[in-house]
Design a protein around this motif. Structure first.
Motif: not given
Length: 624
Positions: A426, A429, A466-468, A472-473
């Motif tokens: 987290d 992100c 998660l915010s993404l 993307t991660l």
């Protein structure tokens, strides 16, 4: 015309006669009424003694890399502008940039000055009040008289001692002024010889930085250039200030460059002649050593090793040529390293350094779990403030307590080539969103450690929200490993992080158990007093070039490679603006940077980014 000249002479004689009468009326002899000759030059500063003390304090702070040098510099400028004499250090409080600390230092030195020279000693002149205290305090920088030095040299069987005897100027009273010649095997003697021999090498640049000068001079000196003797705060390097004061050594630029003056060259030639023997005879046979910092010559070598290693085994170099160690200047050196800057086998311990942020603040219980796991695994670790990374390893010298002293001597430490940045998924992100991710990778690349590692914790159920997106991660971690050259290790929780740190520590202990570690300085970094941790400070003073690079990297799409390629063409904002002014049309300005090539594949920056940079620096309004 004749009458005009006669009238002027008569008027002048009348004025002189009037002056004689005036002095006679006041009881003064007429012969003393008019004094012809040049007026005595006034001192540029009415407080030269205070100015001298502050200058000494500033130079000492500058040599040690302390920020207080700027405070003393401001105080010196204020003192130079003050036109009235000061009678005590307390009176200096009225001046700008003079605080209680500086005033107390001046007052203490003034009291010592009165104690050494009497209560009526002058304080508004340097005559007889400065040289004597300096000679007593700088014992490492002083020398015997010339005759004693020559006698010592001849007694040691080096010959040619007569070459050292040369009459200097004459002082008042007909006394001969003795020339300053440092004693053999002292810091000043070693520095002069090291610089002179360096200048004799074909293609020599004519100067040396501090770290390389210390490295070359250390074998010629009996005392250490970095570690003071027991009970003293001076090292052999302290004599450099005396060489500069005697106009034998010149210190220029920043980082400092040291070179010999004409007087220094002449004295060094005579010292070299007194040494006797040729350079080949002076050369000593060294035991074979292994280059522990050789750069890798094959691209992709790291990737091959990582593929061969199991997932739970840390990636460590297996060949001797890949072992690296970093010292006070963030890199390692094996060539011509003095014994004082080396750690011999079985004389040091490999210690894990943990950033204090990893043990305090936030979820304290979770962070303390990491410490407990390390303790349970028997890992030797030290909690301290790290300016870059969350974990790294140092080789700490084993020291023996000195009888009669409360604390043991300070142990030297050499930083190994491995640094770990730990991230919860987290937190990763959040750092990608606010830009900290790129900034941290940039600082890790610049710190000088060649084995950076990203340790990513999945955090179990916490990683489900998660915010993404996961893609993307995954892309960010892949870019970190493939493009940036970092090793990315993914673990499940804090316990697995502690296990990874434990295995890494034991692997490094095994790898370095029979190694001799050397301290290496980076070329161009003369101020070796600044240690690795100090050199990695996040908010330290930056050059114009560095600020320009950080500005460019804030633009979406400009990576570190692209920014570096632009800086090669235009090192400052001013040079870029001048280039824009020379472009004839608006279109040419927008495409100015498009053909710049970057990275290993030498791709073009492209017209889109080129137009964005132009709009940022040369047009009002939002970017398009």
């Amino acid at each position: 015309m004749v009458y005009t000249v006669l009238n002027a002479e008569v008027a002048g004689l009348n004025r002189i006669f009037h002056m004689k009468e005036l002095w006679a009326c006041r009881g003064m002899p007429a012969s003393e009424a008019v004094r012809l000759g040049r007026k005595r030059a006034l001192s540029p500063c009415p407080n030269p003694l205070f100015l001298h003390w502050l200058t000494e304090l500033r130079d000492q702070a500058k040599e040690r890399g302390l920020k207080t040098q700027h405070v003393y510099h401001k105080a010196i400028n204020s003192l130079k502008k003050y036109p009235l004499p000061l009678r005590s250090g307390k009176e200096a409080k009225i001046l700008q940039n003079f605080g209680d600390g500086i005033c107390k230092i001046l007052e203490d030195r003034l009291q010592k000055h009165y104690k050494d020279h009497g209560a009526g000693a002058p304080i508004h002149s340097l005559a007889g009040g400065v040289d004597a205290p300096r000679r007593r305090s700088n014992k490492l920088a002083t020398s015997k008289p010339l005759s004693e030095t020559s006698r010592d040299t001849s007694d040691r069987g080096n010959g040619n001692s007569k070459n050292l005897q040369r009459d200097g100027g004459k002082e008042k009273g007909g006394k001969k002024k003795r020339e300053y010649v440092p004693q053999k095997r002292t810091g000043g003697h070693a520095v002069l010889l090291a610089l002179y021999r360096h200048c004799q090498i074909p293609g020599s640049k004519g100067f040396m930085f501090k770290m390389e000068l210390q490295r070359e001079a250390q074998p010629l000196c009996d005392k250490s250039f970095s570690v003071p003797d027991v009970g003293s705060k001076y090292t052999a390097w302290s004599s450099v200030s005396t060489l500069v004061l005697k106009d034998l050594l010149q210190k220029t630029h920043s980082p400092a460059r040291y070179s010999l003056t004409e007087l220094g060259v002449a004295l060094a030639e005579r010292l070299e002649a007194s040494e006797g023997g040729s350079a080949g005879e002076r050369a000593t046979v060294k035991p074979p050593t292994v280059d522990l910092t050789e750069d890798e010559t094959e691209e992709g070598r790291d990737e091959e090793e990582r593929e061969d290693c199991p997932a739970e085994t840390p990636v460590l170099p297996e060949s001797e040529s890949e072992v690296g160690v970093t010292g006070r200047s963030q890199a390692a050196e094996t060539e011509r390293t003095p014994p004082g800057e080396a750690l011999l086998p079985s004389c040091y311990d490999i210690v894990l350094c943990v950033d204090f942020i990893e043990t305090t603040g936030g979820n304290t219980a979770r962070k303390q779990e990491l410490v407990k796991e390390l303790q349970r695994n028997g890992v030797t670790f030290d909690i301290r403030k790290l300016n870059v990374g969350d974990f790294l390893w140092v080789a700490r010298e084993r020291v023996t307590p000195v009888p009669g002293q409360l604390r043991p001597p300070t142990a030297r430490e050499l930083v190994l080539d491995y640094v770990i940045e730990r991230k919860r998924i987290d937190d990763l992100c959040g750092s990608i969103i606010d830009g900290r991710f790129r900034e941290q990778k940039f600082r890790l690349k610049r710190c000088g450690l060649r084995r950076p590692i990203y340790l990513v914790e999945e955090c179990g159920s916490a990683g489900a929200h998660l915010s993404l997106p996961e893609s993307t991660l995954q892309q960010a971690m892949a870019n970190t490993q493939v493009v940036d050259g970092f090793f990315v290790k993914r673990v499940q929780d804090v316990r697995e992080s502690a296990a990874y740190l434990t295995v890494m520590t034991r692997q490094l202990q095994k790898l370095y158990q029979n190694r001799t570690l050397f301290c290496r300085s980076r070329e161009g970094e003369g101020e070796g007093e600044s240690e690795f941790n100090h050199g990695a400070v996040k908010n330290k003073c930056q050059t114009v070039r560095e600020v320009f690079a950080r500005q460019l990297m804030q633009i979406s799409g400009i990576s570190g490679d692209k920014a570096a390629a632009i800086l090669e063409q235009y090192s400052t904002v001013s040079s870029l603006l001048q280039a824009y002014e020379q472009c004839p049309t608006e279109t040419d300005r927008e495409k100015l940077l498009s053909s710049i090539r970057y990275g290993k594949l030498k791709r073009n920056v492209g017209p889109a980014l080129s137009r964005t940079v132009y709009q940022l620096y040369c047009t009002p309004g939002p970017l398009s």
